[in-house]
Design a protein around this motif. Structure first.
Motif, PDB file in Angstrom:
ATOM      1  N   ILE A  16     -22.851 -25.349 -97.491  1.00 31.26           N
ATOM      2  CA  ILE A  16     -22.139 -25.328 -98.768  1.00 31.26           C
ATOM      3  C   ILE A  16     -20.692 -24.893 -98.505  1.00 31.26           C
ATOM      4  CG2 ILE A  16     -22.649 -22.913 -99.368  1.00 31.26           C
ATOM      5  CD1 ILE A  16     -23.181 -23.929-102.260  1.00 31.26           C
ATOM      6  N   THR A  17     -19.762 -25.315 -99.363  1.00 32.05           N
ATOM      7  CA  THR A  17     -18.372 -24.870 -99.201  1.00 32.05           C
ATOM      8  C   THR A  17     -18.167 -23.536 -99.924  1.00 32.05           C
ATOM      9  OG1 THR A  17     -17.572 -25.986-101.204  1.00 32.05           O
ATOM     10  CG2 THR A  17     -17.576 -27.274 -99.171  1.00 32.05           C
ATOM     11  N   LEU A  18     -17.080 -22.847 -99.607  1.00 36.36           N
ATOM     12  CA  LEU A  18     -16.760 -21.596-100.310  1.00 36.36           C
ATOM     13  C   LEU A  18     -16.615 -21.878-101.806  1.00 36.36           C
ATOM     14  CD1 LEU A  18     -14.120 -19.918 -97.943  1.00 36.36           C
ATOM     15  CD2 LEU A  18     -16.610 -19.863 -97.812  1.00 36.36           C
ATOM     16  N   ARG A  19     -15.979 -22.998-102.140  1.00 36.17           N
ATOM     17  CA  ARG A  19     -15.825 -23.380-103.547  1.00 36.17           C
ATOM     18  C   ARG A  19     -17.198 -23.555-104.217  1.00 36.17           C
ATOM     19  NH1 ARG A  19     -11.660 -25.689-105.907  1.00 36.17           N
ATOM     20  NH2 ARG A  19     -10.741 -26.153-103.881  1.00 36.17           N
ATOM     21  N   ASP A  85     -23.310 -35.115-100.702  1.00 39.77           N
ATOM     22  CA  ASP A  85     -22.289 -35.112-101.747  1.00 39.77           C
ATOM     23  C   ASP A  85     -22.938 -35.549-103.061  1.00 39.77           C
ATOM     24  OD1 ASP A  85     -19.226 -35.127-102.321  1.00 39.77           O
ATOM     25  OD2 ASP A  85     -19.933 -36.977-103.236  1.00 39.77           O
ATOM     26  N   PHE A  87     -22.049 -37.598-105.047  1.00 36.85           N
ATOM     27  CA  PHE A  87     -21.915 -39.039-105.245  1.00 36.85           C
ATOM     28  C   PHE A  87     -22.272 -39.817-103.981  1.00 36.85           C
ATOM     29  CE2 PHE A  87     -18.964 -37.039-108.180  1.00 36.85           C
ATOM     30  CZ  PHE A  87     -19.450 -37.559-109.367  1.00 36.85           C
ATOM     31  N   ARG A 107     -17.848 -30.629-113.622  1.00 40.22           N
ATOM     32  CA  ARG A 107     -16.993 -30.415-112.448  1.00 40.22           C
ATOM     33  C   ARG A 107     -17.786 -30.703-111.192  1.00 40.22           C
ATOM     34  NH1 ARG A 107     -12.368 -26.066-112.995  1.00 40.22           N
ATOM     35  NH2 ARG A 107     -12.139 -26.040-115.242  1.00 40.22           N
ATOM     36  N   VAL A 108     -17.097 -31.263-110.220  1.00 37.90           N
ATOM     37  CA  VAL A 108     -17.763 -31.702-109.002  1.00 37.90           C
ATOM     38  C   VAL A 108     -17.243 -30.896-107.821  1.00 37.90           C
ATOM     39  CG1 VAL A 108     -18.090 -33.671-107.454  1.00 37.90           C
ATOM     40  CG2 VAL A 108     -18.039 -34.020-109.944  1.00 37.90           C
ATOM     41  N   VAL A 109     -18.144 -30.434-106.975  1.00 42.32           N
ATOM     42  CA  VAL A 109     -17.736 -29.833-105.703  1.00 42.32           C
ATOM     43  C   VAL A 109     -18.260 -30.749-104.599  1.00 42.32           C
ATOM     44  CG1 VAL A 109     -17.813 -27.820-104.208  1.00 42.32           C
ATOM     45  CG2 VAL A 109     -17.853 -27.521-106.703  1.00 42.32           C
ATOM     46  N   HIS A 110     -17.329 -31.388-103.925  1.00 44.01           N
ATOM     47  CA  HIS A 110     -17.706 -32.383-102.922  1.00 44.01           C
ATOM     48  C   HIS A 110     -18.176 -31.742-101.619  1.00 44.01           C
ATOM     49  CE1 HIS A 110     -16.490 -35.905-105.175  1.00 44.01           C
ATOM     50  NE2 HIS A 110     -15.410 -35.252-105.567  1.00 44.01           N
ATOM     51  N   ASN A 111     -18.871 -32.546-100.841  1.00 41.38           N
ATOM     52  CA  ASN A 111     -19.304 -32.106 -99.524  1.00 41.38           C
ATOM     53  C   ASN A 111     -19.550 -33.343 -98.659  1.00 41.38           C
ATOM     54  OD1 ASN A 111     -20.386 -30.544 -97.343  1.00 41.38           O
ATOM     55  ND2 ASN A 111     -21.102 -29.026 -98.826  1.00 41.38           N
ATOM     56  N   ALA A 112     -19.885 -33.094 -97.393  1.00 43.74           N
ATOM     57  CA  ALA A 112     -20.202 -34.207 -96.503  1.00 43.74           C
ATOM     58  C   ALA A 112     -21.481 -34.891 -96.962  1.00 43.74           C
ATOM     59  CB  ALA A 112     -20.394 -33.688 -95.078  1.00 43.74           C
ATOM     60  N   SER A 113     -21.550 -36.196 -96.750  1.00 46.81           N
ATOM     61  CA  SER A 113     -22.808 -36.915 -96.925  1.00 46.81           C
ATOM     62  C   SER A 113     -22.960 -37.838 -95.732  1.00 46.81           C
ATOM     63  CB  SER A 113     -22.795 -37.725 -98.222  1.00 46.81           C
ATOM     64  OG  SER A 113     -21.916 -38.819 -98.104  1.00 46.81           O
TER      65      SER A 113
END
Lengths: 277, 277
Positions: A16-19, A85, A87, A107-113
């Motif tokens: 997970i990201t810090l955000r 992610d 999406f 709100r969206v928090v993106h990540n690797a997919s």
């Protein structure tokens, strides 16, 4: 207040990201979408990190009980966590549309997919065509609509990412017929199964999209410490044991020089020492 | 010991993953690749979070002084941080090949990149064809090789992601001719410039890949609080002020029903209230 769609990344709670962590910790309820992909850690790990309960959202809940997930999201924040992610594999359109109809900001928090991390195999993300999904064949259902897409990519010299089927919490139809709801054990398609299904379809369709000697790259457990990437012919990879899920497969298109150099590291029988990850 | 390639995600220092932060904090040297993309925060923010100095790696350093980056990586960990995913826009192949030739293990920490986060616009990632790059036209250099790719995607009904040019630390050629190295101010291509270049190329090539009434989606500052997504015709978006960088542009292919529903939220002149992010 806000519906957060939070990407958890590829492997475990550390992705997970810090955000994302900050958002999840501020939410009153946290759902984990657990049917289009899985993390390779239990939900207890997530709960320990987030400091709160994680509610598993299966397909039935997301598709039939979206209102329950959104309940109270007008007065408090709710997190809907998605492996990869939000999406990446699916847009969870229905949930978003319902939230927006109710005036709840999303709100969206993106990540690797896998859709971008597949670049780890050495093939350039720029040179991928349309991605395809390969589902488990059954005796009576052997859908092959992916074939035309692979063929179109191949004609353009592009690579194809094949996303492999995941079956979690599928009802046992025999038991259902007797009026009981029993779930089958989860199944994750292996690279080997995907290749044998692909070759079966080529045998039937004979379009020349690929053959047993086509170059493919198998990728298992992206981002895990024991991540495995092996390049070779379809025939060769049929014999490779890729171990635990999740698996995905890339059918290579035309190779640029740098792509070839990168693939060398992963090639079966390569004289280059495989790189420990 | 290890060369880490660490994806920093899309927007600012908060977009690193826990895995990435842990790795970077254990490294003796930390480089930030700062020419294929940028974070919308200064390196001071990164340094405060990481608790160590961040060395800016410009194109010249990465392409000509890779050995300097790898120096000592056989006895201590070195981090090479990349905005987005390490394999998003470029694979930094040369650096990896050199590391591997020296027997230095390479580990990757994935993150979101525009290549997957573009799904935020409501178009399905599955239905994107090959991505293209659009560079700033000059008086004498107006390359349009992207046109054939867009046309091929369009014929298959697929969407096209256009990555827009970034020019940082470009030498001022006039000054260079006088023997002085002076760098031009950074330039980031806007969605408006991209559209007008695209229309110029269509005018020249006349292949019908798109026209001023084609549906496109402009995306500015993905993951930022003031992220902006606007859908409309090319003509309409020419007039939209998307503000600060980074921008990207999607040329829509055929739309599925759910894609159309999602795009409604971002459509110019839509009666649906835009969602505050």
């Amino acid at each position: 207040m806000v519906l957060y769609l939070i990407g958890l990344g590829l492997f475990n709670e550390q992705d997970i990201t810090l955000r994302g962590l900050d958002a999840v910790q501020g939410c009153s309820r946290v759902y984990l979408e657990a049917y289009t992909s899985i993390l390779l850690c239990g939900k207890e790990k997530l709960e320990a990190l987030y400091g709160k309960e994680v509610i598993i959202a299966d397909r039935e809940m997301v598709e039939s009980r979206a209102e329950e997930i959104l309940e109270g999201a007008d007065t408090q924040d709710v997190a809907f966590c998605v492996v990869g992610d939000p999406f990446g594999a699916t847009t969870h359109t229905d949930l978003q549309l319902r939230a927006r109809e109710r005036g709840i900001p999303v709100r969206v928090v993106h990540n690797a997919s896998v859709m971008n991390a597949v670049g780890a195999c050495g093939l350039s993300l720029y040179r991928f065509g349309e991605a395809v999904s390969i589902v488990f064949f059954t005796d009576t259902w052997r859908p092959d609509s992916f074939y035309d897409k692979i063929l179109a990519n191949r004609r353009l010299g592009l690579h194809t990412l094949c996303l492999l089927d995941i079956k979690v919490k599928e009802p046992d139809l025999a038991a259902l017929a007797r009026g009981r709801v029993v779930y089958e054990p989860p199944r994750y398609m292996s690279i080997n199964t995907a290749i044998s299904q692909l070759l079966e379809v080529e045998e039937r369709r004979k379009g020349g999209a690929f053959s047993s000697t086509s170059l493919v790259v198998g990728i298992a457990r992206l981002q895990a410490d024991d991540q495995q990437i092996v390049a070779g012919t379809m025939e060769q990879l049929l014999e490779v044991d890729f171990g635990a899920p999740l698996h995905c497969l890339v059918l290579a298109g035309d190779l640029h020089v740098t792509e070839r150099e990168m693939l060398e590291f992963y090639m079966i029988g390569s004289t280059v020492a495989p790189v420990r990850r």
